[in-house]
Design a protein around this motif. Structure first.
Motif, PDB file in Angstrom:
ATOM      1  N   TYR A 184      19.839 -42.201  11.943  1.00 58.05           N
ATOM      2  CA  TYR A 184      21.279 -42.087  12.158  1.00 58.05           C
ATOM      3  C   TYR A 184      21.969 -41.614  10.884  1.00 58.05           C
ATOM      4  CZ  TYR A 184      21.859 -44.248  16.776  1.00 58.05           C
ATOM      5  OH  TYR A 184      21.868 -44.502  18.117  1.00 58.05           O
ATOM      6  N   VAL A 186      21.020 -39.674   8.560  1.00 51.16           N
ATOM      7  CA  VAL A 186      20.921 -38.243   8.237  1.00 51.16           C
ATOM      8  C   VAL A 186      21.430 -37.381   9.395  1.00 51.16           C
ATOM      9  CG1 VAL A 186      19.042 -38.561   6.607  1.00 51.16           C
ATOM     10  CG2 VAL A 186      18.512 -38.020   8.984  1.00 51.16           C
ATOM     11  N   GLY A 187      21.971 -38.009  10.433  1.00 47.22           N
ATOM     12  CA  GLY A 187      22.574 -37.220  11.503  1.00 47.22           C
ATOM     13  C   GLY A 187      21.619 -36.820  12.606  1.00 47.22           C
TER      14      GLY A 187
ATOM     15  N   PHE B  54      28.839 -47.044  12.052  1.00 44.80           N
ATOM     16  CA  PHE B  54      27.804 -48.018  12.380  1.00 44.80           C
ATOM     17  C   PHE B  54      28.384 -49.298  12.972  1.00 44.80           C
ATOM     18  CE2 PHE B  54      25.422 -45.165   9.783  1.00 44.80           C
ATOM     19  CZ  PHE B  54      24.184 -45.163  10.393  1.00 44.80           C
ATOM     20  N   GLU B  73      29.658 -41.141  17.429  1.00 45.33           N
ATOM     21  CA  GLU B  73      28.357 -41.726  17.089  1.00 45.33           C
ATOM     22  C   GLU B  73      28.077 -41.440  15.606  1.00 45.33           C
ATOM     23  OE1 GLU B  73      25.748 -43.160  19.028  1.00 45.33           O
ATOM     24  OE2 GLU B  73      27.240 -43.429  20.605  1.00 45.33           O
ATOM     25  N   PRO B  74      27.293 -42.345  14.933  1.00 42.99           N
ATOM     26  CA  PRO B  74      27.014 -42.115  13.509  1.00 42.99           C
ATOM     27  C   PRO B  74      26.416 -40.726  13.236  1.00 42.99           C
ATOM     28  CG  PRO B  74      26.178 -44.260  14.195  1.00 42.99           C
ATOM     29  CD  PRO B  74      26.699 -43.592  15.428  1.00 42.99           C
ATOM     30  N   ASP B  75      25.538 -40.255  14.131  1.00 46.56           N
ATOM     31  CA  ASP B  75      24.913 -38.952  13.857  1.00 46.56           C
ATOM     32  C   ASP B  75      25.934 -37.815  13.972  1.00 46.56           C
ATOM     33  OD1 ASP B  75      23.826 -40.052  16.729  1.00 46.56           O
ATOM     34  OD2 ASP B  75      24.487 -37.978  16.879  1.00 46.56           O
ATOM     35  N   VAL B  78      27.907 -37.540  10.684  1.00 42.62           N
ATOM     36  CA  VAL B  78      27.198 -36.784   9.645  1.00 42.62           C
ATOM     37  C   VAL B  78      27.457 -35.292   9.841  1.00 42.62           C
ATOM     38  CG1 VAL B  78      24.953 -36.235   8.643  1.00 42.62           C
ATOM     39  CG2 VAL B  78      25.413 -38.548   9.448  1.00 42.62           C
ATOM     40  N   HIS B  84      26.521 -41.053   4.378  1.00 42.87           N
ATOM     41  CA  HIS B  84      26.588 -42.435   3.917  1.00 42.87           C
ATOM     42  C   HIS B  84      25.218 -42.826   3.373  1.00 42.87           C
ATOM     43  CE1 HIS B  84      27.313 -46.918   5.300  1.00 42.87           C
ATOM     44  NE2 HIS B  84      26.995 -46.820   4.035  1.00 42.87           N
ATOM     45  N   PRO B  86      23.180 -45.849   2.463  1.00 42.26           N
ATOM     46  CA  PRO B  86      23.336 -47.291   2.630  1.00 42.26           C
ATOM     47  C   PRO B  86      22.729 -48.054   1.455  1.00 42.26           C
ATOM     48  CG  PRO B  86      21.557 -46.505   4.002  1.00 42.26           C
ATOM     49  CD  PRO B  86      22.155 -45.299   3.349  1.00 42.26           C
ATOM     50  N   GLU B  90      16.965 -46.949   2.840  1.00 46.00           N
ATOM     51  CA  GLU B  90      16.526 -46.416   4.127  1.00 46.00           C
ATOM     52  C   GLU B  90      15.916 -45.019   4.037  1.00 46.00           C
ATOM     53  OE1 GLU B  90      16.215 -47.884   6.941  1.00 46.00           O
ATOM     54  OE2 GLU B  90      17.313 -49.736   6.544  1.00 46.00           O
ATOM     55  N   MET B 103      14.823 -33.645   6.238  1.00 47.65           N
ATOM     56  CA  MET B 103      15.508 -34.398   7.293  1.00 47.65           C
ATOM     57  C   MET B 103      16.981 -34.594   6.946  1.00 47.65           C
ATOM     58  SD  MET B 103      13.842 -35.159   9.977  1.00 47.65           S
ATOM     59  CE  MET B 103      13.254 -33.494   9.947  1.00 47.65           C
ATOM     60  N   GLY B 104      17.278 -34.667   5.638  1.00 44.66           N
ATOM     61  CA  GLY B 104      18.671 -34.786   5.221  1.00 44.66           C
ATOM     62  C   GLY B 104      19.500 -33.606   5.699  1.00 44.66           C
ATOM     63  N   PHE B 106      19.136 -32.098   8.518  1.00 43.26           N
ATOM     64  CA  PHE B 106      18.898 -31.957   9.963  1.00 43.26           C
ATOM     65  C   PHE B 106      20.077 -31.334  10.696  1.00 43.26           C
ATOM     66  CE2 PHE B 106      18.878 -33.361  14.365  1.00 43.26           C
ATOM     67  CZ  PHE B 106      17.586 -33.061  14.740  1.00 43.26           C
ATOM     68  N   THR B 107      21.301 -31.662  10.265  1.00 44.85           N
ATOM     69  CA  THR B 107      22.475 -31.188  11.009  1.00 44.85           C
ATOM     70  C   THR B 107      22.823 -29.732  10.673  1.00 44.85           C
ATOM     71  OG1 THR B 107      23.841 -32.120   9.260  1.00 44.85           O
ATOM     72  CG2 THR B 107      23.578 -33.447  11.251  1.00 44.85           C
ATOM     73  N   ARG B 151      18.880 -36.933  -0.420  1.00 43.98           N
ATOM     74  CA  ARG B 151      18.763 -36.654   1.007  1.00 43.98           C
ATOM     75  C   ARG B 151      20.148 -36.533   1.650  1.00 43.98           C
ATOM     76  NH1 ARG B 151      16.070 -41.153   4.652  1.00 43.98           N
ATOM     77  NH2 ARG B 151      18.143 -42.014   4.294  1.00 43.98           N
TER      78      ARG B 151
END
Lengths: 295, 257
Positions: A184, A186-187, B54, B73-75, B78, B84, B86, B90, B103-104, B106-107, B151
């Motif tokens: 979540y 990283v989106g 979250f 939604e959290p995603d 982003v 964020h 945390p 994580e 993966m950072g 991803f969007t 990330r």
């Protein structure tokens, strides 16, 4: 020489059934890793896929490969829909409740198959173009339907490996399995990813279901093969994909050899005896990841 | 005056029946560093989680870059340009450092820019280049913190939320992390909302700061002003003024509310 040939035959036919266990176990493991849910409907998804394959190929007369592809596609949609409609609303509930729901899904699938006209409790077969023939592999003769399963499993596993290892979407699925929270952050759209994982599990189950049909026939209870795939997943170390594959192969081969060399009745318990022995010696399974997973 | 990049108005968040934060209003201007200070359990992390989706605030508005955030939604948040990091870091334990960074992003769909950003991260954090193919699990706590920040930056965010980046790090690493925070802000103009217990360090890098206690904002001001206030000096920086008797602490603390 005859003894060696018998042994080779048992090895190959065992390996082919083992491949079926392996792919069904793979489905267990994919879903378990992503969502901690053990999907007891996995075998029934395979059965439903086999019935779809039978309908497309046997009833509608489609070419074999088209029918296989279409059955996989349909089951992929069924898997995604199950996740979206039945499982997503359960997020946050205790895992055991969700696991019970998957058992319920299995019952529903069996009931649906029984009441569907043209399906019911009869036994069907799928006329694969290669069925009935034999091939000789280094002096060992083996049925083509067994060989087809082994080849399909190898291709499927290689494709899945490449997908998870080298594509962004595959990496995102791995990432989601390792930490949903971080995904979540990283989106990554975690809910969509979970539906996709269900789709993959159901589609791969459909593939082995159709390929298994020339060997064991299509029947409403063929999903109980899940009861053998489950020890395969545990044997490999639940949560390990290579473990599921190796575990499936081992159980398939041991079962075939036990059926041939040991007195009657040993075939069905061999898998569980083996599981007990392995777990006594190596409680985390053959390939178990010992590092704790953060959820 | 332009609308701030992030604005919270009267935000109230509960965990079940428990009130975690109440009446939180704060603003973060574009390209600035804002610090949110407070002790353990004051509600700092809850503020960040309310912003990044979250937890859902029961009351109040959160506007980011012209959009209302609650309900996303959290995603999706982003994707809007808000990352964020945390407190728990994580990282993805079994993915390599490189895969974690990918993966950072991803969007994002701009592959060339992602590749350039990957190189930029190795420049900002040389340690990551050395560890490129190692699983994130094998990194030390400080290295994981660096990876988590890198990330988040890979998403090329407009606003970066950092939750206690210095927690559990050695003093030398704490210094390095804050140097990096200043560099990120200076070089690419990334706006940063920084949550910290290490008030001294946070006030050095931040322009503006809020102090939060038991779920409410009790003090705000430019970082320089806050660093000079006797209350902050005593309770957060550990610098005791001559002549202040510690027995009177509770009374002075109470004046804040």
């Amino acid at each position: 020489m005859q003894g060696l040939n018998d042994f080779g035959q048992m090895l190959l036919s065992g390996a082919s059934i083992g491949c079926v266990y392996a792919i069904v176990a793979l489905g267990f493991v994919l879903i378990y890793k992503a969502s901690e849910v053990i999907n007891f409907a996995q075998g029934d998804l395979m059965m439903l896929g086999a019935f779809l394959g039978y309908t497309f190929i046997g009833v509608l007369g489609m070419p074999f490969l088209v029918g296989v592809g279409l059955a996989m596609l349909c089951m992929g949609l069924v898997g995604a829909a199950l996740d979206r409609v039945v499982l997503r609303p359960m997020v946050g509930q205790p895992v055991f409740a969700i696991v019970i729901i998957t058992i319920g899904i299995g019952f529903v699938i069996r009931s649906v198959v029984i009441v569907t006209p043209g399906w019911g409790t009869e036994t069907y077969t799928i006329a694969a173009p290669y069925a009935g023939g034999v091939s000789a592999l280094g002096g060992v003769t083996v049925g083509n339907e067994h060989l087809a399963i082994i080849i399909a499993a190898i291709v499927l596993i290689a494709a899945l490996y490449a997908f998870f290892r080298y594509t962004t979407l595959g990496l995102a699925m791995q990432a989601t399995s390792q930490s949903q929270l971080a995904a979540y952050h990283v989106g990554i759209p975690v809910k969509t990813i979970l539906s996709m994982i269900w789709a993959i599990s159901a589609a791969t189950a459909a593939l082995v279901g159709v390929l298994l049909a020339p060997v064991t026939f299509v029947h409403v209870n063929m999903g109980f093969i899940g009861l053998k795939a489950f020890p395969a997943a545990v044997l490999g170390g639940f949560g390990s994909i290579p473990g599921a594959i190796v575990g499936g192969l081992i159980i398939g081969i041991v079962e075939a050899l036990a059926g041939f060399y040991l007195p009657q009745g040993f075939k069905d318990v061999a898998a569980y005896v083996l599981l007990l022995v392995v777990l006594a010696l190596r409680p985390q399974g053959l390939f178990g990841q010992t590092a704790a997973k953060k959820v | 005056m332009a609308e701030p990049l992030l604005a919270l108005r009267n935000v109230e968040t509960y965990y079940g029946p428990v009130l975690a934060i109440q009446g939180i209003s704060l603003e973060v201007r574009e390209a600035s560093i804002v610090a949110l200070l407070g002790s353990n359990g004051a509600g700092k992390s809850t503020v960040l989680k309310s912003i990044s989706g979250f937890v859902e605030p029961q009351k109040g508005t959160i506007r980011f870059a012209g959009q209302d955030l609650p309900g996303h939604e959290p995603d999706a948040i982003v994707g809007l340009g808000l990352s964020h990091v945390p407190e728990e870091r994580e990282v993805f334990p079994f993915l390599s450092v490189r895969e974690n960074l990918l993966m950072g992003a991803f969007t994002r769909r701009d592959r060339d820019a992602v590749r350039a950003d990957l190189e930029r991260m190795y420049g900002l954090f040389p340690i990551l280049r050395e560890r490129l193919d190692q699983p994130a699990l094998s990194l030390s706590g400080g290295e994981q913190q660096v990876l988590a920040i890198a990330r988040a930056l890979m998403a090329s965010p407009k606003l970066l939320l950092l939750d206690e980046p210095s927690l559990g790090l050695s003093p030398r690493l704490v210094g390095e992390i804050f140097t990096v925070i200043r560099r990120i802000n200076g070089e690419s103009g990334t706006t940063i909302l920084l949550v910290e217990q290490n008030a001294g360090k946070a006030l050095e890098v931040a322009e503006y700061a809020y102090v939060i206690e038991v779920g409410r904002i009790v003090m705000e001001g430019s970082a320089r002003d806050l660093a000079d206030k006797p209350d902050i000096r005593e309770f957060y920086l550990g610098l005791k003024e001559q002549g202040v008797r510690s027995v009177r602490r509770w009374k002075r603390k109470k004046l804040w509310r």
